[in-house]
Design a protein around this motif. Structure first.
Motif: not given
Length: 183
Positions: A125, A146-147, A172, A176-177
């Motif tokens: 992460r 990044l979210r 992220t 997900t990345w």
């Protein structure tokens, strides 16, 4: 000194004990420090606290740290991957000279560090945070993959203007990345 990481336009290297002037130049611009401390960092603090802390991370956390960023024209600032309380998570950040703003360096360097964190260091992460009112950094975080996760509030004895709106966390994870990258 060998490069830590190279992008299309940036070379990231470890800082050395004789790099005080670079950090003084960077931290002396009130606009650069606006969302950090709100004022220039005193030279004595860079010599006695900031630079020693940067050098210490290299020894205590191999592969992590704060790295000076250079272009063909010279020093433009720094990028960093910092350890967090969670060994599977690193914090990504940057600080650039005002003359380097608006040229895409922040996004380019941050994207490269995120990729390195996942592919080279095996972290799970990556997180980043800033003041909620720091829209330019928030834009860099989004462009870097990044979210937004949350707004949170911290107590500061001497709050900066805008502190009342809180801090924001972006992040992220590896899954997900990779999905976004290969999707």
């Amino acid at each position: 000194m060998d490069a830590y990481l190279t992008t299309e336009r940036l070379v990231l290297r470890r800082f050395a004990a004789d790099d005080v002037e670079l950090l003084v130049e960077l931290d002396s611009d009130p606009e650069v420090m606006r969302f950090l401390t709100g004022q220039p960092t005193p030279r004595s603090e860079i010599e006695d606290v900031v630079l020693p802390a940067i050098l210490k991370v290299y020894d205590e956390h191999p592969g992590l740290g704060t790295f000076k960023a250079e272009t063909r024209d010279g020093f433009v600032g720094w990028f960093g991957l910092q350890p967090t309380a969670d060994p599977g998570t690193v914090d990504v950040g940057y600080r650039l000279l005002r003359t380097a703003w608006g040229k895409g360096y922040a996004t380019e360097g941050t994207r490269a560090l995120i990729a390195h964190a996942f592919n080279g260091l095996g972290v799970q992460r990556v997180v980043a945070d800033t003041m909620a009112v720091n829209h330019r950094s928030r834009d860099v975080m989004r462009r870097s993959g990044l979210r937004f996760e949350k707004v949170y509030h911290e107590h500061f004895d001497d709050p900066l203007p805008g502190t009342e709106f809180g801090e924001v966390l972006y992040a992220t994870d590896r899954t997900t990345w990779e999905a976004v990258r290969h999707g």
